[in-house]
Design a protein around this motif. Sequence first.
Motif, PDB file in Angstrom:
ATOM      1  N   GLU A  83       0.896  -1.185  -0.029  1.00 47.52           N
ATOM      2  CA  GLU A  83      -0.078   0.055  -0.012  1.00 47.52           C
ATOM      3  C   GLU A  83       0.775   1.214   0.060  1.00 47.52           C
ATOM      4  O   GLU A  83       0.639   2.378  -0.752  1.00 47.52           O
ATOM      5  CB  GLU A  83      -1.069   0.021   1.135  1.00 47.52           C
ATOM      6  N   ILE A  86       1.711   2.235  -3.686  1.00 48.02           N
ATOM      7  CA  ILE A  86       0.662   2.382  -4.519  1.00 48.02           C
ATOM      8  C   ILE A  86       0.180   3.967  -4.734  1.00 48.02           C
ATOM      9  O   ILE A  86       0.222   4.937  -3.690  1.00 48.02           O
ATOM     10  CB  ILE A  86      -0.628   1.633  -4.143  1.00 48.02           C
ATOM     11  N   ASP A  87       0.394   4.438  -5.907  1.00 46.90           N
ATOM     12  CA  ASP A  87      -0.029   5.819  -6.230  1.00 46.90           C
ATOM     13  C   ASP A  87      -1.623   5.979  -6.077  1.00 46.90           C
ATOM     14  O   ASP A  87      -2.157   5.579  -7.105  1.00 46.90           O
ATOM     15  CB  ASP A  87       0.474   6.162  -7.569  1.00 46.90           C
ATOM     16  N   SER A  88      -1.984   6.846  -5.030  1.00 44.50           N
ATOM     17  CA  SER A  88      -3.475   6.854  -4.882  1.00 44.50           C
ATOM     18  C   SER A  88      -4.121   7.638  -5.847  1.00 44.50           C
ATOM     19  O   SER A  88      -5.475   7.312  -6.208  1.00 44.50           O
ATOM     20  CB  SER A  88      -3.606   7.580  -3.586  1.00 44.50           C
ATOM     21  N   ALA A  89      -3.376   8.635  -6.532  1.00 47.78           N
ATOM     22  CA  ALA A  89      -4.200   9.177  -7.916  1.00 47.78           C
ATOM     23  C   ALA A  89      -4.451   8.370  -8.971  1.00 47.78           C
ATOM     24  O   ALA A  89      -5.389   8.409  -9.699  1.00 47.78           O
ATOM     25  CB  ALA A  89      -3.177  10.259  -8.167  1.00 47.78           C
ATOM     26  N   ALA A  91      -4.710   4.929  -8.503  1.00 48.70           N
ATOM     27  CA  ALA A  91      -5.753   4.246  -7.932  1.00 48.70           C
ATOM     28  C   ALA A  91      -7.277   4.905  -8.184  1.00 48.70           C
ATOM     29  O   ALA A  91      -8.307   4.294  -8.643  1.00 48.70           O
ATOM     30  CB  ALA A  91      -5.849   3.748  -6.698  1.00 48.70           C
ATOM     31  N   SER A  92      -7.278   6.021  -7.772  1.00 47.73           N
ATOM     32  CA  SER A  92      -8.577   6.851  -8.055  1.00 47.73           C
ATOM     33  C   SER A  92      -9.041   6.785  -9.473  1.00 47.73           C
ATOM     34  O   SER A  92     -10.423   6.954  -9.649  1.00 47.73           O
ATOM     35  CB  SER A  92      -8.344   8.243  -7.490  1.00 47.73           C
ATOM     36  N   LYS A  96     -10.683   3.077  -7.681  1.00 48.66           N
ATOM     37  CA  LYS A  96     -10.381   2.074  -6.763  1.00 48.66           C
ATOM     38  C   LYS A  96      -9.686   2.773  -5.619  1.00 48.66           C
ATOM     39  O   LYS A  96      -9.233   3.972  -5.942  1.00 48.66           O
ATOM     40  CB  LYS A  96      -9.501   0.894  -7.260  1.00 48.66           C
ATOM     41  N   THR A  97      -9.608   2.315  -4.393  1.00 50.06           N
ATOM     42  CA  THR A  97      -8.861   2.818  -3.459  1.00 50.06           C
ATOM     43  C   THR A  97      -7.395   2.110  -3.224  1.00 50.06           C
ATOM     44  O   THR A  97      -6.991   1.123  -4.020  1.00 50.06           O
ATOM     45  CB  THR A  97      -9.395   2.497  -1.928  1.00 50.06           C
ATOM     46  N   ALA A  98      -6.426   2.898  -2.678  1.00 51.58           N
ATOM     47  CA  ALA A  98      -4.830   2.341  -2.705  1.00 51.58           C
ATOM     48  C   ALA A  98      -5.157   1.172  -2.096  1.00 51.58           C
ATOM     49  O   ALA A  98      -4.432   0.250  -2.364  1.00 51.58           O
ATOM     50  CB  ALA A  98      -4.299   3.610  -2.010  1.00 51.58           C
ATOM     51  N   ALA A  99      -6.078   0.664  -1.017  1.00 48.42           N
ATOM     52  CA  ALA A  99      -6.041  -0.420  -0.365  1.00 48.42           C
ATOM     53  C   ALA A  99      -6.638  -1.628  -1.017  1.00 48.42           C
ATOM     54  O   ALA A  99      -6.018  -2.618  -1.384  1.00 48.42           O
ATOM     55  CB  ALA A  99      -6.762  -0.470   0.814  1.00 48.42           C
ATOM     56  N   GLU A 100      -7.346  -1.205  -2.131  1.00 48.00           N
ATOM     57  CA  GLU A 100      -7.890  -2.153  -3.166  1.00 48.00           C
ATOM     58  C   GLU A 100      -6.753  -2.438  -4.308  1.00 48.00           C
ATOM     59  O   GLU A 100      -6.517  -3.528  -4.578  1.00 48.00           O
ATOM     60  CB  GLU A 100      -9.183  -1.563  -3.883  1.00 48.00           C
TER      61      GLU A 100
END
Length: 162
Positions: A83, A86-89, A91-92, A96-100
């Motif tokens: 996690e 993971i690039d949260s942008a 993922a978004s 999805k969320t970063a956790a997903e």
Amino acid sequence: MNLEPHQLYIGKDTDGNPVVYDADDLTTHGVIVGMTGSGKTGLGVGVIEEALLNGIPCLVIDPKGDMGNLRLVFPDLQPADFEPWIDSAVASREGKTAAEVAASTAALWKGGLERDGIDGERLTRLRREAEVTVYTPGSSAGVGLDVLGSMRVPALSWEDSA
């Protein structure tokens, strides 16, 4: 996976048989060349990890910066391990969320490693035995390295050191 000492596991052939390289055949240098997207980085990381598992020291020069991934060894392959990377942008944008994304990445890695016969014990050994230091000239992302500073004129007394 049972390998003889000094065998480097490269992967599997088209029939699913292990492909190994005898470490005793290594000389002092190696280079991997190929087209963009051909798997040079993946092969390089794999060969370097195998060399490290066999106690073979490696000095890796990587102008692109991919080989820092050698520090990313997660023996438990838990989503929480992935996690932070993971690039949260991104993922978004995928909805999805970063956790997903971390969970799917962990599952992908685990499945791939299992298909190759690589288990958590081998990863634990790699993490324990392989010392990886990333030197980063001009950055604080790793261990600083100042090559140009070593070229400064030494402080000399011209009277004493003529």
